[in-house]
Each structure stands twice: as C-alpha cells, then as structure tokens.
Design a protein around this motif. Structure first.
Motif, PDB file in Angstrom:
ATOM      1  N   LYS A  39       0.913  -1.297   0.115  1.00  0.00           N
ATOM      2  CA  LYS A  39       0.088   0.186   0.127  1.00  0.00           C
ATOM      3  C   LYS A  39       0.980   1.336   0.003  1.00  0.00           C
ATOM      4  CE  LYS A  39      -4.573   1.422   2.421  1.00  0.00           C
ATOM      5  NZ  LYS A  39      -5.355   1.479   1.441  1.00  0.00           N
ATOM      6  N   SER A  50      -7.534   0.948  -5.446  1.00  0.00           N
ATOM      7  CA  SER A  50      -7.520   0.107  -5.088  1.00  0.00           C
ATOM      8  C   SER A  50      -6.957   0.623  -3.559  1.00  0.00           C
ATOM      9  CB  SER A  50      -5.948  -0.540  -5.562  1.00  0.00           C
ATOM     10  OG  SER A  50      -5.756  -2.035  -4.766  1.00  0.00           O
ATOM     11  N   GLU A  51      -7.529  -0.598  -3.027  1.00  0.00           N
ATOM     12  CA  GLU A  51      -7.115  -0.749  -0.965  1.00  0.00           C
ATOM     13  C   GLU A  51      -5.920  -1.534  -0.785  1.00  0.00           C
ATOM     14  OE1 GLU A  51     -10.679  -1.887   1.789  1.00  0.00           O
ATOM     15  OE2 GLU A  51      -9.409  -2.138   3.662  1.00  0.00           O
ATOM     16  N   ASP A  52      -5.296  -2.362  -1.773  1.00  0.00           N
ATOM     17  CA  ASP A  52      -4.505  -3.497  -1.675  1.00  0.00           C
ATOM     18  C   ASP A  52      -3.340  -1.670  -2.142  1.00  0.00           C
ATOM     19  OD1 ASP A  52      -5.823  -5.035  -0.854  1.00  0.00           O
ATOM     20  OD2 ASP A  52      -5.720  -6.062  -2.748  1.00  0.00           O
ATOM     21  N   THR A  98     -12.058   6.595  -0.576  1.00  0.00           N
ATOM     22  CA  THR A  98     -11.148   7.009   0.362  1.00  0.00           C
ATOM     23  C   THR A  98     -11.369   6.331   1.618  1.00  0.00           C
ATOM     24  OG1 THR A  98     -11.145   9.111   0.640  1.00  0.00           O
ATOM     25  CG2 THR A  98      -9.661   8.423  -1.212  1.00  0.00           C
ATOM     26  N   ARG A 123     -12.047   2.608   1.795  1.00  0.00           N
ATOM     27  CA  ARG A 123     -10.491   2.184   1.620  1.00  0.00           C
ATOM     28  C   ARG A 123      -9.125   2.019   1.946  1.00  0.00           C
ATOM     29  NH1 ARG A 123     -12.402   2.049  -4.278  1.00  0.00           N
ATOM     30  NH2 ARG A 123     -14.683   1.958  -4.773  1.00  0.00           N
TER      31      ARG A 123
END
Ligand SMILES: Cc1ncc(COP(=O)(O)O)c(C=O)c1O
Length: 410
Positions: free
Chosen positions: A145, A197-199, A230, A233
C-alpha cells in the motif's frame, strides 16, 4: 582592427525610451537563473491593493504574489507582527521547541479538523511531507500500500515527488524518470473507483479548487464521493489547500464548504504574510505512526515565521473578513459573467470567493500583458485561462476598477 559593431538607435534595447524594453534587457543580463519569464516591471513599494514601480506608477494587484498577499501591502497589523517577531529569536532549529511554534500549531488545530501539525517552508515541501506521512501510515496497513494518486489538472509542486503528481507535461517531460508510485487519473468517479485499490493505494491528493490547472472548482458532491471511497478503502485523503485555503474561497478551509473531513490538509502561500512557510495538518491516526527522524527540516516553523503566521491566521480566520470574501466574491463572479456576455471574448467563467479564472479567446499571456500596460496585474493558469486572486481585503470599489480595466483589455 575590426570595425566596432554599430547598433542602430532603434534596434538598441537601451536606446528605447520604454521602461518595458529596458527591463527586458535587465532580465537577460540577470545573474538569477531564468526559471521564470518575468514581467518587464519592477515594484518598489506597495500599499493596500496597489503595487508601485520606481516612477510611482500604481498597479492594481489581482495576483497577490500568487495568492500570498491576502492582507494586501503595507498592512499595519502585519508590519507590527513582523517587528515584534524581529525582537525575539529568529531561529533555533527544530532540535528545540519554541512557544511561537507551539502556539501556532495549537491555533491551527483549534480552527480545523486536525490534531497535529508539521511545519515546513513551502507548498511543495508540505505536499512532499504529506506523501511521506501517508506512505508511512499506509505501510502499516499492508506492504504493497504505497501508491499516491492525483487528479487531471492538478498542481502540487515541482520537487521530484510533487512533480509526479503535477499534471503539466511541459514541467514533467524534461525531468523523466519521475518518482515512481505516483500517478494521475481523470476527475471521473468511475475511473477513480477502479484506480483506488485498497491493497495498493496509500493516498489520494486533491485541490478542492484547482488553481494552476485553470481555476476549477471541484463539485462538492464529487469531493464527498471521494471522501467516502477513500475512507472505506483506508486511503488517506490529502487536500491541497495551498492556493485555495486560508480564506481564499470565503471559508477558512475550502473543504468546509463540501462538509468533508480529510486526513491531511496542506497549507502554504498566505500563511505567514509573505514569509516562506508551509504546513501539513493531520489527524491523530496519521500522526500516531510518525516517529522522530521520519521527516525533518532545518527551518520549518521557526519562531520568527511562526510569530508572524499567528497574526496572519488570526486575521484570515476573522468571520467578518470571510463574510466579506463570500460577499464580494459572489458579486465579482457575477460581474465577470456580465463582462463575458458584453465582450464575447470569454468562453467560460469559473471560481469562488476571490479565486477566479476566465477562459479567453486568444492567449491568456496576451491579456495579462495588455492588462499590465493598463496598470492591472493578473496572471495566467494555463495557456487560455486568465486567473485573478485579489487580496482578500480588496473593497468592492477596488475590484470594480480592476474589472473595468479587464473589460477594456478584452
Ligand atoms: C495548489 C498548489 N500546491 C502546491 C504548490 C506549490 O507551492 P510552492 O510554490 O510554495 O512550492 C502551489 C503553488 O502554486 C499550489 O498552487
């Protein structure tokens, strides 16, 4: 012996009676690195919303040192604060705390969503700091991240990290490769929904009103959607209010108008009345992961600038001043729309408070230069957008005078 070169009088820049040409020659000879195309004028003093050249010619200033001089020139309160600051310590370094720095941070916290403040020396530095804080925070949530996302039209600075988040090909291309892990996406909810993407994404950085990108007021609904996305996530939302913050849009922070609470806000430009200063405001959640040594700056938040900034913050958060900005700002926008209608030389009017842009027929540079000749300072934001950022203390009469000159030019 070779004959001396004779320059005909009318071709010699120094033979011209026009101060404009003399100033151009001076620029060409300047030992200052040519990173700016400077206007052919030098100001020697200022008063209120006017700057004056050496011949005493006054220029109505709708640039405000690019959104810095919110209080105009020769302001008594600001001068008193600067004199008082000079009586005290100027610098001790960040190895020691100072009461001015502590009081300024406490005032910023009291007036905002934030729990902690990091001080630095400019806008780009504030954004660089925010990128680092976001990455530090996000890495605790997942090793991959780390990505930072910015929006089409964004301007966040010209240091290596911020340049990668700045959407100006001309500024970026000569300096490739840019910092990896920083990308620009369209201001489009579908595209951002896929990109965030959260990841992998640590932070999204957004100017609530894009300045250099053409004075684009982001829709409040759009900002609220970005906040919701945001948050869900675990992506930090950084709001860059370096140009649009601190009263410029009629509220102390521009994001207040959208009713959102960000994770970080970056500030600079007007914060210390023309002295260099930047700040990153953040929540405890972000601040709690930052350890001594994670970031630093020799000068940031020193006692001299902090003393002056305390005064400026007090003035810029005065409800009467903010009310004035909202009132004259709404009136100013209406006048611009009427000028657009009357002249047919304006394609679009955009803005809020005392931050306005008009898309003109022909180039913005031409309008800026013609206005300069008539004693009005305006600047561009891109090739076709003329930008106006008058001091927040400008009266309606002063604004009207500037609008009259602008209309003549158009
Ligand atoms: C929105 C925004 N962010 C960042 C910056 C960079 O600030 P500085 O020039 O102080 O580094 C600017 C400067 O114009 C700006 O308008």
């Amino acid at each position: 012996m070779t004959a001396p070169t004779v320059i005909p009088m009318n071709e010699s820049p120094l033979a011209s009676p026009m101060p404009r040409q003399a100033a151009v020659a001076a620029t060409m000879e300047s030992p200052i690195l040519g990173t700016y195309k400077r206007a052919p004028v030098e100001f020697v003093r200022g008063s209120g919303v006017y700057l004056y050249d050496a011949e005493g010619k006054g220029y109505l200033d709708f640039v405000s040192g690019i959104a810095v001089n919110a209080l105009g020139y020769d302001d008594t309160g600001l001068k008193t604060a600067i004199h008082a600051a000079a009586e005290g310590l100027v610098h001790t370094s960040n190895l020691y705390s100072t009461s001015a720095g502590e009081r300024l941070a406490a005032a910023l916290v009291a007036k905002s969503f934030a729990d902690k403040v990091f001080f630095c020396n400019s806008g780009a530095e504030a954004n660089e700091g925010a990128f680092k804080f976001a990455r530090r925070w996000a890495r605790n949530l997942g090793d991959a991240k780390h990505e930072i996302i910015a929006l089409r039209g964004a301007f966040h600075g010209r240091l290596f990290g911020t340049l990668a988040a700045t959407d100006r090909p001309g500024y970026r291309l000569p300096f490739r490769p840019l910092t990896p892990g920083i990308s620009i996406f369209e201001r489009d909810l579908h595209e951002l929904d896929a990109a965030l993407s959260e990841d992998t994404v640590a932070a999204l950085i957004v100017e609530p009103v894009q300045g250099e990108g053409g004075v684009r007021v982001l829709d409040h609904g759009f900002l609220r959607e970005l906040r919701a996305m945001t948050k869900a996530r675990h992506i930090a939302l950084i709001l860059d209010e370096i140009q649009c913050g601190l009263g410029r849009t009629g509220t102390l922070f521009a994001h207040e108008q959208a009713g959102i609470v960000p994770d970080m806000v970056t500030l600079a430009k007007p914060i210390a009345g023309g002295l260099p200063m930047g700040a990153v405001l953040m929540t405890n959640e972000i601040a709690s992961v930052i350890k001594a040594g994670d970031h630093g700056t020799t000068f940031g938040g020193g006692p001299f600038v902090a003393t002056v900034a305390l005064h400026v913050l007090d003035r810029l958060s005065d409800p009467a001043l903010l009310e004035h900005v909202r009132e004259v700002g709404a009136w100013f926008g209406k006048q611009l729309n009427e000028i657009a209608h009357r002249t047919s030389r304006v394609r679009q009017v955009r803005g809020v408070g005392l931050m306005w842009g008009i898309d003109v027929m022909g180039t913005a540079a031409h309008v800026v230069s013609e206005a300069l000749g008539r004693g009005l300072l305006i600047c561009s934001a891109g090739d076709y957008t003329v930008r106006m950022l008058p001091p927040l203390v400008a009266t309606q009469d002063e604004l009207l005078r500037g609008l009259q000159i602008l209309e003549e030019v158009l």
